[in-house]
Design an enzyme around this catalytic site. Structure first.
Site, PDB file in Angstrom:
ATOM      1  N   HIS A 138       0.906  -0.871  -0.073  1.00  0.00           N
ATOM      2  CA  HIS A 138      -0.078  -0.252   0.453  1.00  0.00           C
ATOM      3  C   HIS A 138       1.390   1.497   0.338  1.00  0.00           C
ATOM      4  O   HIS A 138       0.819   1.777  -0.883  1.00  0.00           O
ATOM      5  CB  HIS A 138      -1.031   0.083   1.181  1.00  0.00           C
ATOM      6  CG  HIS A 138      -1.723   1.082   1.298  1.00  0.00           C
ATOM      7  ND1 HIS A 138      -2.867   0.774   0.889  1.00  0.00           N
ATOM      8  CD2 HIS A 138      -1.368   2.901   1.893  1.00  0.00           C
ATOM      9  CE1 HIS A 138      -3.737   2.547   1.276  1.00  0.00           C
ATOM     10  NE2 HIS A 138      -2.482   2.851   1.934  1.00  0.00           N
ATOM     11  N   GLU A 139       2.045   1.489   1.158  1.00  0.00           N
ATOM     12  CA  GLU A 139       2.891   2.493   1.032  1.00  0.00           C
ATOM     13  C   GLU A 139       3.825   2.451  -0.290  1.00  0.00           C
ATOM     14  O   GLU A 139       4.022   3.709  -0.833  1.00  0.00           O
ATOM     15  CB  GLU A 139       3.571   2.250   2.747  1.00  0.00           C
ATOM     16  CG  GLU A 139       2.609   2.016   3.450  1.00  0.00           C
ATOM     17  CD  GLU A 139       1.466   3.423   3.995  1.00  0.00           C
ATOM     18  OE1 GLU A 139       1.686   4.909   3.084  1.00  0.00           O
ATOM     19  OE2 GLU A 139       0.815   3.619   4.575  1.00  0.00           O
ATOM     20  N   HIS A 156       1.181   4.517  -2.203  1.00  0.00           N
ATOM     21  CA  HIS A 156       1.639   6.055  -2.983  1.00  0.00           C
ATOM     22  C   HIS A 156       2.909   6.538  -3.537  1.00  0.00           C
ATOM     23  O   HIS A 156       3.123   7.759  -3.878  1.00  0.00           O
ATOM     24  CB  HIS A 156       1.860   6.689  -1.013  1.00  0.00           C
ATOM     25  CG  HIS A 156       0.252   6.450  -0.443  1.00  0.00           C
ATOM     26  ND1 HIS A 156      -0.997   6.823  -1.013  1.00  0.00           N
ATOM     27  CD2 HIS A 156       0.066   6.095   1.194  1.00  0.00           C
ATOM     28  CE1 HIS A 156      -1.783   6.241  -0.048  1.00  0.00           C
ATOM     29  NE2 HIS A 156      -1.338   5.864   0.857  1.00  0.00           N
ATOM     30  N   HIS A 202      -5.405   7.293  -1.905  1.00  0.00           N
ATOM     31  CA  HIS A 202      -6.812   6.252  -1.801  1.00  0.00           C
ATOM     32  C   HIS A 202      -7.671   6.336  -2.426  1.00  0.00           C
ATOM     33  O   HIS A 202      -8.228   6.719  -3.148  1.00  0.00           O
ATOM     34  CB  HIS A 202      -7.508   6.782   0.058  1.00  0.00           C
ATOM     35  CG  HIS A 202      -5.943   6.703   0.989  1.00  0.00           C
ATOM     36  ND1 HIS A 202      -5.772   7.609   1.881  1.00  0.00           N
ATOM     37  CD2 HIS A 202      -4.950   5.203   1.186  1.00  0.00           C
ATOM     38  CE1 HIS A 202      -4.668   7.361   2.603  1.00  0.00           C
ATOM     39  NE2 HIS A 202      -4.207   5.892   2.133  1.00  0.00           N
ATOM     40  N   TYR A 257      -9.558   1.995   1.671  1.00  0.00           N
ATOM     41  CA  TYR A 257     -10.343   1.754   3.314  1.00  0.00           C
ATOM     42  C   TYR A 257     -11.440   0.955   3.427  1.00  0.00           C
ATOM     43  O   TYR A 257     -12.279   0.583   2.209  1.00  0.00           O
ATOM     44  CB  TYR A 257     -10.607   2.993   3.354  1.00  0.00           C
ATOM     45  CG  TYR A 257      -9.964   4.444   4.248  1.00  0.00           C
ATOM     46  CD1 TYR A 257      -8.419   4.460   4.159  1.00  0.00           C
ATOM     47  CD2 TYR A 257     -10.656   5.290   5.111  1.00  0.00           C
ATOM     48  CE1 TYR A 257      -7.632   5.271   3.776  1.00  0.00           C
ATOM     49  CE2 TYR A 257      -9.051   6.346   5.374  1.00  0.00           C
ATOM     50  CZ  TYR A 257      -8.244   5.819   4.998  1.00  0.00           C
ATOM     51  OH  TYR A 257      -7.330   6.710   4.912  1.00  0.00           O
TER      52      TYR A 257
END
Length: 281
Positions: free
Chosen positions: A181-182, A185, A191, A241
């Site tokens: 996930h990071e 970014h 998101h 999320y």
């Protein structure tokens, strides 16, 4: 690398922007539904359980609110903005900002701090990205722009290539999935729930969001980015999320339009994630 004439959001604003295949029934079925108690994966935060001073700034030429925690500018919970980014008055448009934040030739140079425990979560996350996308990761030698994976208070990253040395911060509890996930970014993804068209697919229940975390649910248009959302919102995206993320009372903060809930997914890149990155890079 695939060529395309599709318009792309400035600074690759969200994986959802390029979920060109949408969310297939097979893909959606792979993401279980259930209660908050059954969600094993955690939402990434730069400073878990900490809130700082909420400040107003400019990002992409538009007004935003972000939190300053321990001297860092935290946006959407785990995105770290530089002082230059929050002061920027330059509007981002599709034509002017399309390549901003992209790693040239889709190559990310990186180092791993020797003090980071369980480095396999980094190498495994990198292997997953390389097996599923055109992005390549190369150990840094003398390159001036690169990512360092280091120990952090939580899970966090800068957004896109900012120039010079930047960081992906990983606390001991940050899993391989959180690291994937990071990295998202770091290559330019916001998101999934910040898509501009998200209200077509989900309900945001602001009354259930923890105090100080409402900005984590803002649309990317509030960050000054324009463009087109392709396909349906991807509930299976690793950048999405879960229904109970940042809940203050155990009630959902995000539901599907029919009121049903869905779990957070941190196993790997979804079909939509892969399609988005393929278009972007």
């Amino acid at each position: 690398m695939k060529k395309t004439t599709f318009p792309i959001l400035a600074l690759l604003a969200s994986v959802g922007i390029a979920s060109l295949t949408g969310c297939s029934k097979e893909q959606e079925a792979a993401v279980p539904t259930g209660s908050a108690a059954k969600q094993d994966a955690k939402v990434e935060e730069a400073y878990p359980s900490q809130t700082g001073t909420t400040l107003a700034g400019k990002f992409g030429g538009e007004s935003i609110a972000y939190q300053q925690i321990n001297g860092e500018n935290v946006f959407e919970g785990d995105i770290l903005l530089t002082q230059e980014q929050v002061r920027s008055e330059r509007a981002q448009t599709e034509s002017a900002g399309r390549n901003t934040g992209k790693w040239p030739s889709a190559v990310v140079y990186y180092t791993i701090d020797a003090n980071l425990p369980n480095q396999a979560r980094v190498t495994d996350a990198i292997a997953h990205w390389q097996a599923n996308t055109p992005v390549r990761f190369v150990r840094r030698t003398t390159q001036s722009s690169y990512v360092t994976f280091q120990v952090g208070s939580g899970c966090s990253s800068n957004i896109g290539m900012i120039g010079g040395r930047q960081y992906i911060n990983l606390a001991s509890g940050c899993s391989t999935g959180n690291t994937i996930h990071e990295i998202g970014h770091a290559v330019g993804l916001f998101h999934e729930q910040t898509r501009n068209d998200r209200d077509t697919f989900v309900n945001i229940l602001t009354q259930n969001i923890q105090s100080g975390y409402a900005n984590n649910f803002s649309k990317y248009s509030a960050s000054g980015y324009t463009g087109t959302d392709f396909g349906a919102l991807d509930f299976g995206s690793i950048m999405m999320y879960g229904s109970f993320s940042f809940s203050s009372n155990g009630q959902p903060t995000i539901t599907k339009k029919d009121g049903s809930t869905f779990n957070i997914q941190r196993n790997g890149l979804s079909v939509g994630d892969k399609s988005g990155i393929d278009i972007m890079y």
